[in-house]
Scaffold this active site. Structure first.
Site, PDB file in Angstrom:
ATOM      1  N   ARG A 246      52.720  97.910  68.460  1.00  0.00           N
ATOM      2  CA  ARG A 246      51.847  98.635  69.389  1.00  0.00           C
ATOM      3  C   ARG A 246      51.125  99.729  68.619  1.00  0.00           C
ATOM      4  O   ARG A 246      51.723 100.342  67.736  1.00  0.00           O
ATOM      5  CB  ARG A 246      52.655  99.290  70.523  1.00  0.00           C
ATOM      6  CG  ARG A 246      53.026  98.353  71.655  1.00  0.00           C
ATOM      7  CD  ARG A 246      51.825  98.003  72.537  1.00  0.00           C
ATOM      8  NE  ARG A 246      52.151  97.059  73.593  1.00  0.00           N
ATOM      9  CZ  ARG A 246      51.987  95.728  73.533  1.00  0.00           C
ATOM     10  NH1 ARG A 246      51.503  95.170  72.455  1.00  0.00           N
ATOM     11  NH2 ARG A 246      52.297  94.960  74.561  1.00  0.00           N
ATOM     12  N   GLU A 275      42.773 101.183  71.163  1.00  0.00           N
ATOM     13  CA  GLU A 275      42.193  99.838  71.335  1.00  0.00           C
ATOM     14  C   GLU A 275      41.410  99.814  72.636  1.00  0.00           C
ATOM     15  O   GLU A 275      41.842 100.454  73.597  1.00  0.00           O
ATOM     16  CB  GLU A 275      43.317  98.790  71.409  1.00  0.00           C
ATOM     17  CG  GLU A 275      43.951  98.495  70.068  1.00  0.00           C
ATOM     18  CD  GLU A 275      45.002  97.391  70.164  1.00  0.00           C
ATOM     19  OE1 GLU A 275      44.841  96.485  71.000  1.00  0.00           O
ATOM     20  OE2 GLU A 275      45.967  97.451  69.401  1.00  0.00           O
ATOM     21  N   HIS A 293      44.575  92.480  67.249  1.00  0.00           N
ATOM     22  CA  HIS A 293      45.634  92.261  68.243  1.00  0.00           C
ATOM     23  C   HIS A 293      45.752  90.783  68.650  1.00  0.00           C
ATOM     24  O   HIS A 293      45.584  90.423  69.821  1.00  0.00           O
ATOM     25  CB  HIS A 293      45.393  93.138  69.488  1.00  0.00           C
ATOM     26  CG  HIS A 293      46.678  93.441  70.224  1.00  0.00           C
ATOM     27  ND1 HIS A 293      46.886  94.597  70.911  1.00  0.00           N
ATOM     28  CD2 HIS A 293      47.822  92.723  70.366  1.00  0.00           C
ATOM     29  CE1 HIS A 293      48.104  94.590  71.451  1.00  0.00           C
ATOM     30  NE2 HIS A 293      48.690  93.451  71.124  1.00  0.00           N
TER      31      HIS A 293
END
Ligand code: NAD
Length: 319
Positions: A246, A275, A293
């Site tokens: 993360r 993000e 991602h």
């Protein structure tokens, strides 16, 4: 006929499987603002989402016929899970379906890092025709992964998949986990032979100090990074670090500083602060291997996610 809305899509095989079992399924994506109306008008009983669609209290309150909210993937930050459960809605996700895909992405970054593929792929198209020998020289100090030590922070589903691949290619592993003291990791080989390893986890400082590469597999809890300047300071000079977990687990400023100063050699990042608008300094850094991602985004993981969601939906309505 029971109707399912897979608002962020679902695998083709899951669509076929659910249709064969008598369900109607739509994969039309509806904008967040239209979702409540669509669910009520079409009388959907199942809402399937990935990370894009948010399922908040308002939707839960205003769609009383909804029986299931299914999340394809791990996190459920986009769903008010407890509230939905209080309202009698069956909420589930598919936490294990993408573990192997994420673990393989760790090694995509690792293999690429130790041979500078991330940089070579940027520079070869620009100057490979005229500066071939110069580039060859600059990438001629690569290293092998075999025999090196991989530090795994977070020894849950993904951390253990990472360990299996690492053992398979002859790496040493050091694992750290806040709750897991040891874990049985089983490797299965091409000829159906199996070999189990009991791995005891170690304290964080030992893992930091003795790893050639560090990979993070813990959830993001709170705002504090787990790897900041202090932790980087404890790492071996020249080590590499991978984050497919993360954004925010690594202090990005401290990371760039340590790369610039040569404390760390390179980093591989699939996840970022802020993000989907990561820092451009980070994106432009010539010692960072980058992916947007995509840890869970393989065809195989999507197949497993679709199958798991379908089985859970079928089981729910067969009760
Ligand atoms: P998991 O719950 O199976 O494992 C996480 C482990 O971390 C647990 O064993 C837990 O005890 C440990 N842990 C928690 N806090 C810790 C801490 N502060 N220090 C040390 N250990 C700690 O989860 P998982 O399925 O292995 O997923 C790990 C992470 O990967 C999650 O954050 C998930 O969001 C992320 N993920 C990313 C992608 C991607 O696309 N890049 C895809 C799937 C999952």
């Amino acid at each position: 006929m029971i109707k399912i809305l897979a608002n962020d899509g679902i695998s083709k095989s899951a669509i076929d499987y659910l249709q064969q079992n008598g369900f109607y399924i739509s994969t039309t994506h509806h904008h967040q603002d239209d979702l409540i109306n669509v669910i009520n008008k079409e009388e959907y009983k199942v809402l399937l989402v990935r990370s894009a669609t948010k399922v908040r209290k308002e939707l839960i309150d205003l769609c009383p016929k909804l029986e299931i909210i299914g999340r394809g993937g791990v996190g459920t930050d986009n769903i008010d899970v407890e509230y939905a459960k209080e309202k009698g809605i069956n909420v589930f996700n598919t936490p294990a379906a993408s573990s192997l895909s994420v673990a393989e992405l760790v090694f995509s970054h690792l293999f690429g890092l130790v041979r500078f593929l991330f940089d070579s792929n940027r520079k070869m198209p620009l100057s490979g025709d005229v500066e071939f020998k110069k580039l060859k020289k600059s990438y001629s100090i690569g290293s092998e992964l075999k025999g090196k030590t991989l530090g795994i922070i977070g020894f849950g589903r993904i951390g253990q998949e990472v360990a299996k691949i690492a053992i398979g290619i002859g790496m040493n592993i050091l694992a750290h986990d806040k709750y897991i003291k040891n874990a049985e990791v089983e490797l299965k080989f091409f000829n159906d032979e199996k070999k189990s390893f009991n791995i005891k986890t170690e304290n964080l400082n030992k893992v930091l100090a003795n790893s050639d590469f560090l990979t993070l597999h813990i959830p993001k809890i709170g705002d504090q990074p787990i790897i900041s300047a202090d932790e980087i300071g404890m790492m071996k000079t020249g080590a590499g670090i991978i984050n497919t977990s993360r954004g925010g687990l690594i202090d990005e400023t401290a990371l760039m500083f340590s790369l610039d100063k040569g404390k760390l050699s390179y980093a591989g990042l699939d996840v970022f602060n802020n993000e989907p608008n990561p820092s451009t300094h980070l994106l432009m850094h010539d010692r960072i291997s980058l992916t947007p991602h995509i840890g869970a985004a393989t065809l195989e993981a999507q197949e497993r996610i679709g199958k798991e969601l379908s089985d859970k939906i079928i089981a729910h309505f067969k009760k």
